[in-house]
Scaffold this motif. Structure first.
Motif, PDB file in Angstrom:
ATOM      1  N   PRO A   1     -17.531  30.668 -33.700  1.00  0.00           N
ATOM      2  CA  PRO A   1     -16.442  29.694 -33.618  1.00  0.00           C
ATOM      3  C   PRO A   1     -15.055  30.340 -33.580  1.00  0.00           C
ATOM      4  O   PRO A   1     -14.838  31.390 -34.178  1.00  0.00           O
ATOM      5  CB  PRO A   1     -16.624  28.884 -34.902  1.00  0.00           C
ATOM      6  N   ARG A   2     -14.142  29.690 -32.877  1.00  0.00           N
ATOM      7  CA  ARG A   2     -12.749  30.122 -32.831  1.00  0.00           C
ATOM      8  C   ARG A   2     -11.858  28.895 -33.007  1.00  0.00           C
ATOM      9  O   ARG A   2     -12.308  27.764 -32.853  1.00  0.00           O
ATOM     10  CB  ARG A   2     -12.437  30.805 -31.504  1.00  0.00           C
ATOM     11  N   MET A   3     -10.600  29.140 -33.340  1.00  0.00           N
ATOM     12  CA  MET A   3      -9.644  28.037 -33.493  1.00  0.00           C
ATOM     13  C   MET A   3      -9.075  27.689 -32.119  1.00  0.00           C
ATOM     14  O   MET A   3      -8.847  28.582 -31.284  1.00  0.00           O
ATOM     15  CB  MET A   3      -8.493  28.454 -34.415  1.00  0.00           C
ATOM     16  N   TYR A   4      -8.835  26.403 -31.903  1.00  0.00           N
ATOM     17  CA  TYR A   4      -8.328  25.927 -30.620  1.00  0.00           C
ATOM     18  C   TYR A   4      -7.431  24.730 -30.916  1.00  0.00           C
ATOM     19  O   TYR A   4      -7.895  23.723 -31.461  1.00  0.00           O
ATOM     20  CB  TYR A   4      -9.527  25.522 -29.754  1.00  0.00           C
ATOM     21  N   TYR A   5      -6.132  24.868 -30.578  1.00  0.00           N
ATOM     22  CA  TYR A   5      -5.157  23.890 -31.055  1.00  0.00           C
ATOM     23  C   TYR A   5      -4.766  22.842 -30.004  1.00  0.00           C
ATOM     24  O   TYR A   5      -3.661  22.348 -30.013  1.00  0.00           O
ATOM     25  CB  TYR A   5      -3.911  24.619 -31.558  1.00  0.00           C
ATOM     26  N   ASP A   6      -5.659  22.535 -29.105  1.00  0.00           N
ATOM     27  CA  ASP A   6      -5.333  21.566 -28.071  1.00  0.00           C
ATOM     28  C   ASP A   6      -5.503  20.131 -28.573  1.00  0.00           C
ATOM     29  O   ASP A   6      -4.758  19.230 -28.198  1.00  0.00           O
ATOM     30  CB  ASP A   6      -6.240  21.805 -26.857  1.00  0.00           C
TER      31      ASP A   6
END
Ligand code: SF4
Ligand code: SF4
Ligand code: SF4
Length: 511
Positions: free
Chosen positions: A377-382
């Protein structure tokens, strides 16, 4: 206890673990209490990675006592295969297509896969664990295939609830859906479906490294399914009922290393010649011939070990290549990940955290971490940003890839740092008011300062930024004028000055 009672006990226990595990992953309404995640902590590979030695010892002791009951009661992928097996055993036509009979163990294959998995992990790559661990694969099937199918239902309920003035349901975003994760999960599902429909527990006894490892332990189990040779008529009925294909009724032998203690065979024998008994200290049961190694077997095992050594080398090389990615664009790791290598080695990409994040901030990475961090998992700020008053992903991670932090620690953990591009900011470009980024910043690492003509423009203080992505999410400019760049390893942010701390409390991280 009657022998068929054992089978029902096994089925009930399996459902008591399987159903809560499935519900945990597909709960799109976040209805379950967060402590529900305790059900994930009984899985072997995450327990080893998280150094939960108490759980590991209990699983090993259970195996030493009763055989591979982990595979028939605890492992969700094992239970799913039993559903497929049950389906194929139901109808006459399907039964005819699937002829179960004793098959020789594929030791060369299973031990090579186990050795490759362990060897590549020791050399610094968790890729094979990610791809082969049965619990993590099941997590991805539920998180990446089943859960997305429930998103329309979530949208329907959330909209209806909003219309009625009920705001307690959170919308689930489709941003977490990844094509690679869907393909990998589908491949796993199709593989175990075909294998179990045609050959029962073939996956568990050829490919699954957990099954192979527990198979080694269960060779010494005290209670086993054994055949009473004097009563056996070699009719072959028990072999046909065995989904592990481990009963050689001609020789009256059961390969305990492949038996998953499903107890299906116990009621099949018309002569009552087969039973589950204490057999540990007696030599009454015969050993499987494959244990007594022939020259051929020895040669194959030698070849397996040497090819293992050769084949693990590329994993180690690929891992060092993935380190080179560090200098380029890095994915932002979830909070609690700490050091990048630690996270990439521990995370089995089960996607438990992805399903539980209330802000839809976590998505499965594709090759962002390099080939060795596939689907982590990664962070995604959309579609959202990380809420400073939330620690859910760290609380649910069963593998210790995310260290549980207190709320105070989380609010000072810097997963990345803010970067501002003046030329893209709408205040500079369009000469209009904005300030969305500052409004969403819980630490005031971005604040508005006097610009010109009565306008105010953002000014950033990266040292106090925690990388939550509030500013990036809120920025209306395209391309975004304010974004978060990952830290290679997570760090402590500097504490905001006193008056800014007050600000944090007033806002109460109020998202
Ligand atoms: S801490 Fe952030 S990333 Fe983790 S679950 Fe909460 S909002 Fe999502
Ligand atoms: S970080 Fe997320 S995906 Fe990785 S092991 Fe933990 S819960 Fe599973
Ligand atoms: S990422 Fe943006 S909103 Fe979050 S702390 Fe940093 S500057 Fe503030």
């Amino acid at each position: 206890m009657k022998t068929n009672g054992l089978k029902w006990l096994r089925v009930v226990l399996a459902l008591l673990i399987f159903i809560p595990t499935v519900l945990f992953f597909i709960d799109v309404f976040h209805l379950l209490p967060i402590k529900w995640d305790v059900i994930l902590h009984v899985q072997l590979v995450p327990a080893i990675l998280d150094s939960m030695w108490g759980i590991v010892i209990v699983i090993l002791l259970l195996t030493l006592l009763f055989g591979r009951i982990y595979c028939s009661v605890i492992c969700p992928a094992g239970i799913l295969q039993d559903f497929f097996s049950r389906f194929s055993a139901g109808k006459k036509k399907r039964r005819q297509r699937r002829v179960l009979k004793y098959a020789k163990p594929k030791n060369w294959l299973r031990y090579t896969i186990l050795a490759l998995t362990v060897g590549s992990f020791m050399l610094g790559s968790s890729a094979l664990i990610v791809l082969l661990d049965p619990y993590s694969n099941m997590g991805r099937v539920l998180a990446d295939l089943v859960r997305p199918a429930l998103i329309p239902l979530n949208a329907f309920v959330v909209n209806k609830a909003f219309a009625m003035g009920i705001y307690s349901f959170l919308p689930v975003s489709a941003s977490g859906i990844s094509m690679v994760a869907i393909v990998v999960s589908s491949l796993f599902l199709i593989t175990i479906a075909v294998m179990s429909l045609l050959r029962g527990r073939l996956y568990c006894n050829t490919i699954c490294p957990v099954g192979t490892f527990l198979g080694l332990v269960s060779r010494f189990s005290l209670f086993r399914v054994v055949i009473n040779e004097s009563a056996c008529t070699h009719c072959n009925v028990c072999s046909r009922s065995c989904k592990s294909q481990c009963i050689d009724s001609k020789e009256s032998i059961i390969d305990t290393s492949r038996c998953v203690t499903c107890f299906n065979c116990l009621t099949s024998c018309t002569q009552n010649a087969i039973g589950y008994r204490f057999a540990g200290f007696s030599k009454s049961h015969k050993a499987v011939p494959t244990v007594e190694k022939t020259v051929n077997t020895r040669r194959r095992e030698f070849l397996a070990l040497s090819t293992t050594a050769m084949m693990t080398a590329p994993f180690a090389m690929a891992q060092s290549q993935s380190k080179k990615l560090a200098t380029q664009q890095l994915p932002i790791m979830p909070p609690g990940a700490g050091k990048r290598e630690h996270f990439n080695m521990r995370c089995t990409a089960c996607h438990a955290c992805v399903t539980q994040c209330p802000s839809n901030v976590l998505i499965p990475a594709v090759f962002d971490y390099g080939i060795m961090g596939l689907m982590q998992p990664r962070m995604y700020y959309d579609k959202g940003f990380c809420q400073p008053n939330c620690t859910i992903c760290m609380d649910v991670c069963p593998a210790g890839a995310l260290t549980p932090l207190t709320l105070k620690e989380k609010q000072l953990t810097q997963v990345g740092r803010v970067a501002f591009t003046l030329e893209d900011c709408v205040v500079y470009k369009n000469h209009t008011d904005c300030g969305s980024c500052s409004e969403h910043c819980p630490t005031q690492a971005v604040k508005m300062v006097d610009y010109k003509d009565g306008l105010r423009i953002p000014e950033v203080t990266p040292e106090i930024c925690i990388g939550c992505g509030g500013c990036e999410y809120a920025c209306p400019a395209r391309p975004k004028a304010i974004v978060v760049h990952a830290n290679y390893d997570q760090q402590w942010a500097k504490k905001p000055p006193k008056e800014k701390e007050k600000n944090i409390e007033v806002q109460s991280f109020g998202f």
